[in-house]
Design a protein around this motif. Structure first.
Motif, PDB file in Angstrom:
ATOM      1  N   ASP A 134       0.907  -1.157  -0.050  1.00  0.00           N
ATOM      2  CA  ASP A 134      -0.050   0.130   0.062  1.00  0.00           C
ATOM      3  C   ASP A 134       0.746   1.102  -0.135  1.00  0.00           C
ATOM      4  OD1 ASP A 134      -2.363  -1.372  -0.099  1.00  0.00           O
ATOM      5  OD2 ASP A 134      -2.461  -1.334   2.165  1.00  0.00           O
ATOM      6  N   GLU A 135       2.128   1.209   0.758  1.00  0.00           N
ATOM      7  CA  GLU A 135       2.793   2.433   0.909  1.00  0.00           C
ATOM      8  C   GLU A 135       3.273   2.745  -0.289  1.00  0.00           C
ATOM      9  OE1 GLU A 135       2.890   4.997   3.109  1.00  0.00           O
ATOM     10  OE2 GLU A 135       1.395   3.654   4.565  1.00  0.00           O
ATOM     11  N   VAL A 136       4.050   1.726  -1.080  1.00  0.00           N
ATOM     12  CA  VAL A 136       4.680   1.575  -2.311  1.00  0.00           C
ATOM     13  C   VAL A 136       3.655   2.059  -3.341  1.00  0.00           C
ATOM     14  CG1 VAL A 136       5.582   0.263  -4.166  1.00  0.00           C
ATOM     15  CG2 VAL A 136       6.426  -0.191  -2.045  1.00  0.00           C
ATOM     16  N   LEU A 137       2.525   1.620  -3.294  1.00  0.00           N
ATOM     17  CA  LEU A 137       1.566   2.161  -4.459  1.00  0.00           C
ATOM     18  C   LEU A 137       1.268   3.593  -4.169  1.00  0.00           C
ATOM     19  CD1 LEU A 137      -0.874  -0.731  -4.644  1.00  0.00           C
ATOM     20  CD2 LEU A 137       0.925  -0.328  -6.221  1.00  0.00           C
ATOM     21  N   LEU A 138       1.298   4.148  -2.910  1.00  0.00           N
ATOM     22  CA  LEU A 138       1.036   5.595  -2.655  1.00  0.00           C
ATOM     23  C   LEU A 138       2.266   6.351  -3.010  1.00  0.00           C
ATOM     24  CD1 LEU A 138      -0.552   5.332   0.660  1.00  0.00           C
ATOM     25  CD2 LEU A 138      -1.724   6.116  -1.213  1.00  0.00           C
ATOM     26  N   PHE A 139       3.339   5.858  -2.625  1.00  0.00           N
ATOM     27  CA  PHE A 139       4.730   6.420  -3.277  1.00  0.00           C
ATOM     28  C   PHE A 139       4.672   6.506  -4.771  1.00  0.00           C
ATOM     29  CE2 PHE A 139       8.971   5.743  -5.051  1.00  0.00           C
ATOM     30  CZ  PHE A 139       9.656   6.882  -4.615  1.00  0.00           C
ATOM     31  N   GLU A 140       4.402   5.582  -5.631  1.00  0.00           N
ATOM     32  CA  GLU A 140       4.298   5.458  -6.899  1.00  0.00           C
ATOM     33  C   GLU A 140       3.226   6.438  -7.650  1.00  0.00           C
ATOM     34  OE1 GLU A 140       5.795   3.671  -9.593  1.00  0.00           O
ATOM     35  OE2 GLU A 140       7.607   3.172  -8.366  1.00  0.00           O
ATOM     36  N   LYS A 141       2.293   6.528  -6.949  1.00  0.00           N
ATOM     37  CA  LYS A 141       1.230   7.555  -7.360  1.00  0.00           C
ATOM     38  C   LYS A 141       1.633   8.989  -7.144  1.00  0.00           C
ATOM     39  CE  LYS A 141      -3.522   8.714  -6.486  1.00  0.00           C
ATOM     40  NZ  LYS A 141      -4.876   8.587  -5.811  1.00  0.00           N
ATOM     41  N   GLU A 142       2.386   9.324  -6.115  1.00  0.00           N
ATOM     42  CA  GLU A 142       2.825  10.769  -5.816  1.00  0.00           C
ATOM     43  C   GLU A 142       3.924  10.985  -7.171  1.00  0.00           C
ATOM     44  OE1 GLU A 142       4.397  13.745  -2.613  1.00  0.00           O
ATOM     45  OE2 GLU A 142       3.344  11.928  -1.915  1.00  0.00           O
ATOM     46  N   LEU A 143       4.833  10.293  -7.146  1.00  0.00           N
ATOM     47  CA  LEU A 143       5.959  10.274  -7.849  1.00  0.00           C
ATOM     48  C   LEU A 143       5.731  10.381  -9.480  1.00  0.00           C
ATOM     49  CD1 LEU A 143       9.122   9.884  -7.640  1.00  0.00           C
ATOM     50  CD2 LEU A 143       8.986   7.679  -8.364  1.00  0.00           C
ATOM     51  N   HIS A 144       4.696   9.612  -9.925  1.00  0.00           N
ATOM     52  CA  HIS A 144       4.192   9.776 -11.244  1.00  0.00           C
ATOM     53  C   HIS A 144       3.224  11.145 -11.229  1.00  0.00           C
ATOM     54  CE1 HIS A 144       5.955   6.163 -12.690  1.00  0.00           C
ATOM     55  NE2 HIS A 144       5.210   5.303 -11.665  1.00  0.00           N
ATOM     56  N   SER A 145       2.460  11.138 -10.425  1.00  0.00           N
ATOM     57  CA  SER A 145       1.425  12.335 -10.634  1.00  0.00           C
ATOM     58  C   SER A 145       1.979  13.809 -10.378  1.00  0.00           C
ATOM     59  CB  SER A 145       0.089  11.941  -9.911  1.00  0.00           C
ATOM     60  OG  SER A 145       0.484  12.129  -8.487  1.00  0.00           O
ATOM     61  N   VAL A 146       2.591  13.833  -9.333  1.00  0.00           N
ATOM     62  CA  VAL A 146       3.415  15.103  -8.808  1.00  0.00           C
ATOM     63  C   VAL A 146       4.683  15.572  -9.283  1.00  0.00           C
ATOM     64  CG1 VAL A 146       4.022  16.513  -6.781  1.00  0.00           C
ATOM     65  CG2 VAL A 146       2.188  14.848  -6.638  1.00  0.00           C
ATOM     66  N   HIS A 147       5.530  14.385  -9.539  1.00  0.00           N
ATOM     67  CA  HIS A 147       6.957  14.676  -9.807  1.00  0.00           C
ATOM     68  C   HIS A 147       7.234  14.235 -11.535  1.00  0.00           C
ATOM     69  CE1 HIS A 147       8.048  16.076  -5.857  1.00  0.00           C
ATOM     70  NE2 HIS A 147       7.654  14.670  -5.534  1.00  0.00           N
ATOM     71  N   GLY A 148       6.461  13.584 -11.986  1.00  0.00           N
ATOM     72  CA  GLY A 148       6.379  13.608 -13.596  1.00  0.00           C
ATOM     73  C   GLY A 148       7.116  12.430 -13.937  1.00  0.00           C
TER      74      GLY A 148
END
Length: 784
Positions: A395-409
């Motif tokens: 769950d934490e990895v998926l949240l990390f991936e989501k922010e990494l892709h959406s916020v930091h491109g």
């Protein structure tokens, strides 16, 4: 010349006449031969008699032709003799000419053979004479080639030493840019030399490049780190990056100028650095995409952060807690966010200036991502069989991936955490855990007190589907699972998760079926209707998902897999390829079947109640009812009241409990059965006088049909049998007599159909119309 032309013309005419006569003669001969062939195998007397028989026959008057025939045959004989003489005189001349030409060819051939023999002996003699020269020349060429190789070898060594000397001189004069450029040139030569088999030369070149690379890299790295230190790199707190951008001391321009200079010089060392520095690679089982090394200046900028990461999240530090993956994931996201402004405003312009296609922010993120991947690869085996910890990590990895892709491109094509989770052992464990927790969630949602109550029951606009809480929670669960595996790197892994979702849908359907069977006796009850709404909602949502781009892509991937494994028939493959079917079709079909069975059970239940309520109405005395003219006002039959009240109550009850689409199907199914029942059990089972027909028409059109007017504009169109039966029973006598005569006189003909259509009969067959007309008792005494 005119005379010659004339002679030629005469000769030509003679030849032409001679040719024509010859053709005639030949034709006659051929004809005679054919006649002869037909008689005794060419016997001459028989041939002659047959010819005479043909020319003269039994007509004695034809004998006068004999003179002409004899003359013609004589002329033919002379022509044939001339032709034989001509041919016999020409053939020897042709043979002589051919022999002469053959003799001449033989002489030429002998001459050529003599020349070839002479040339062959000359060439052999020349080769024998030149052989010693060739051997000497070959040895000299070999020596020359060897000397040239030695010379080229020495030139390479000389060039390497010259470049090395140049680098040394540049460094002595502190001309680092030129030294770096020269080293780049030397590294490019090293790459070109890799195809050579001169191992010593390759070793000498590689050692020289490595020597100067280390010196230059150490010097530039030291200077670069000093500049970064002046800029307070790295930015541990968000305020630091803003301070660097806002505060501009007097020396700031010089610092940024030196930063640009050193960054560019380090960038030049990238080629040589790749020769000696092996990029860190995780084991092949993680199937990370191939990518170049992080550029050298970014590597140096990452070094202090890498040290901090390893210090805090490795070993026995209090911050290295295996149950708290969010600590190091959040830390990396914080570092990326803290340095984004500086990288975009200060570093990216430098890269753009030198024509590099590298994105500074993504390169920085890529370097930090390798720390995360290494950490995950080390931690996952330790918590693989602790379901709670493993699920928390995912769950934490998926949240990390989501922010990494959406916020930091961060691009999904780069190495990311999903590659680690896709490793076989980890992935299978992930599937198992997802299935386990999903089943637990399903148990809890179905056992909840509010399982069959809609969350939006008090909000009419939102509660159109009347979805019970358990169904909405279940579809939310499936949606969450889709979000989890949507960014997996391979289609095969996504398809495995899709199979998990389909299994969960099937399991939920079975659970709904079990609960439904418990409620079968109360098929009109609240819970039974809630189950039906749940089945309809799940089927509808799955049908919508089937048109989603993500699931269409999965359908294409599944098509390729099925085609490779030959697991589907050609028809099924064709349906998938043409998008006639979807990945959820099997589940949707099962749900639709369950929905149809449940609706059928409800319709049958209501229909049984209606039939019970209609018993008195069936026994109505339709033969003895007063006519409409004998009544002041038409009123509903008292025996029809129980029927209509039961029908009204059930319609209102199910309208409130079923969603709109289900209720629409329900009442249409009920109307279809009701129409047949009234037609067969009430109308066809009785005879009607004028008053009875009028009363039936009034009950149906003014009371039964309007019950359904709230659900459609023309409810009578759903009672086709009853409506048309009422029309026939209430036709005036004259029209009824005329229609009966037409039907009897034109049985099965188009005029009968036209006559039926004229009075409004489209559904009933001609035989049914005749039966209905015979149910009327108000025929005049004179006709039947």
């Amino acid at each position: 010349m005119a005379l010659a032309a004339l002679c030629c013309s005469e000769n030509g005419d003679q030849k032409k006449n001679l040719k024509e006569k010859s053709d005639i003669s030949i034709a006659a001969l051929v004809e005679n031969e054919q006649v002869c062939e037909g008689t005794d195998n060419g016997d001459l007397p028989s041939c002659v008699s047959a010819f005479i028989e043909k020319e003269v026959g039994n007509d004695l008057k034809s004998l006068k032709k004999l003179d002409k025939l004899i003359e013609q045959m004589t002329e033919n004989k002379m022509q044939l003799e001339e032709q034989v003489l001509t041919v016999s005189s020409e053939i020897p001349k042709r043979i002589h000419t051919a022999l002469k030409k053959a003799e001449e060819s033989k002489q030429f051939l002998n001459q050529f053979l003599e020349q070839e023999t002479h040339l062959f002996s000359s060439i052999n003699s020349h080769l024998l004479t030149a052989q010693p020269w060739m051997e000497d020349l070959g040895a000299m060429i070999n020596q020359i080639e060897e000397i040239e190789r030695h010379l080229a070898y020495l030139k390479w060594i000389s060039q390497i030493e010259e470049l090395s000397d140049n680098i040394q001189q540049y460094l002595m004069t502190n001309n680092v840019p030129e030294a770096a450029s020269t080293l780049v040139f030397m590294a490019e030569l090293d790459i070109k030399l890799q195809e050579s088999s001169c191992t010593h030369l390759l070793g000498f070149m590689r050692a020289t490049v490595k020597f100067w690379h280390k010196i230059l890299k150490d010097k530039l790295t030291s200077d670069f780190e000093e500049i970064l230190a002046q800029l307070h790199w790295p930015f541990i707190a968000p305020s630091q990056s803003q301070t660097v951008g806002i505060s501009r001391p007097a020396s700031a321009p010089e610092i940024y100028s030196n930063l640009e200079t050193l960054f560019c010089q380090l960038l030049k060392l990238q080629t040589s650095d790749e020769l000696f520095t092996e990029p860190k690679q995780l084991p092949e089982k993680y199937s990370l995409p191939t990518s170049p090394s992080v550029i050298l200046p970014i590597q140096i900028m990452l070094t202090p952060l890498q040290k901090r990461f390893r210090y805090h999240f490795r070993g026995n530090r209090q911050t290295n807690v295996i149950s708290k993956p969010e600590w190091y994931l959040a830390q990396v996201l914080l570092w990326i966010g803290n340095h984004t402004q500086f990288l975009d405003e200060k570093i990216q312009p430098i890269l753009d200036k030198v024509g590099s296609s590298v994105n500074a922010r993504l390169e920085f993120s890529r370097g930090l991502m390798m720390l995360i991947l290494e950490k995950l690869a080390a931690d996952i085996p330790c918590l693989l069989y602790d379901d709670n910890l493993f699920c928390h990590l995912v769950d934490e990895v998926l949240l990390f991936e989501k922010e990494l892709h959406s916020v930091h491109g961060y691009p999904s094509t780069f190495a990311n955490c999903m590659h680690i989770l896709s490793e076989e052992t980890c992935f299978q464990r992930w599937l198992t855990v997802e299935r386990k927790f999903a089943l637990q969630k399903m148990d809890s949602m179905l056992s909840s007190e509010a399982a069959w109550i809609s969350q939006y029951k008090d909000i009419t606009d939102v509660d159109e589907m009347k979805v019970p809480d358990c169904a909405e929670t279940f579809m939310t669960l499936l949606l969450v699972i889709t979000g989890k595996y949507k960014n997996l790197p391979t289609a095969s892994r996504k398809l495995q998760f899709l199979e998990l979702q389909k299994d969960l849908v099937d399991d939920f359907r079975i659970r709904l079926t079990q609960v439904m069977k418990e409620e079968t006796r109360a098929s009109l009850g609240f819970r039974y209707c809630a189950i039906l709404n749940a089945v309809n909602y799940i089927s509808t949502v799955l049908a919508d998902w089937a048109d989603n781009v993500f699931f269409l892509q999965l359908q294409q991937a599944a098509l390729e897999v099925f085609a490779e494994n030959n697991t589907l028939s050609k028809l099924q493959l064709g349906q998938l390829a043409s998008m006639e079917s979807s990945v959820f079709d099997d589940m949707i079909n099962l749900l639709e079947r369950l929905k149809h069975d449940m609706l059928t059970r409800q319709v049958d239940h209501v229909f049984r109640e209606v039939k019970d309520a209609a018993k008195l109405y069936k026994k109505e005395r339709w033969l003895s009812l007063p006519s409409q003219s004998e009544q002041a006002v038409m009123s509903l039959s008292s025996s029809a009241c129980p029927l209509l009240l039961t029908l009204r109550d059930r319609l209102l009850q199910l309208e409130q409990q079923l969603c709109f689409s289900l209720f629409k199907v329900f009442w249409q199914m009920l109307v279809e059965k009701l129409d047949i029942y009234i037609y067969q059990e009430i109308i066809l089972a009785n005879h009607f006088n004028e008053g009875g027909a009028a009363q039936l028409h009034f009950d149906m059109t003014r009371n039964l049909f309007p019950l359904f007017s709230h659900y459609c504009k023309r409810p009578e169109n759903y009672f086709k049998h009853v409506k048309e039966a009422c029309i026939l029973l209430n036709l005036n006598v004259g029209s009824a007599l005329l229609l009966r005569d037409v039907l009897q006189s034109t049985s099965g003909q188009p005029p009968a159909t036209a006559a039926l259509n004229e009075v409004g009969i489209y559904k009933l067959a001609q035989q049914d119309v005749e039966i209905l007309l015979n149910l009327r008792t108000n025929w005049p005494n004179t006709g039947k």
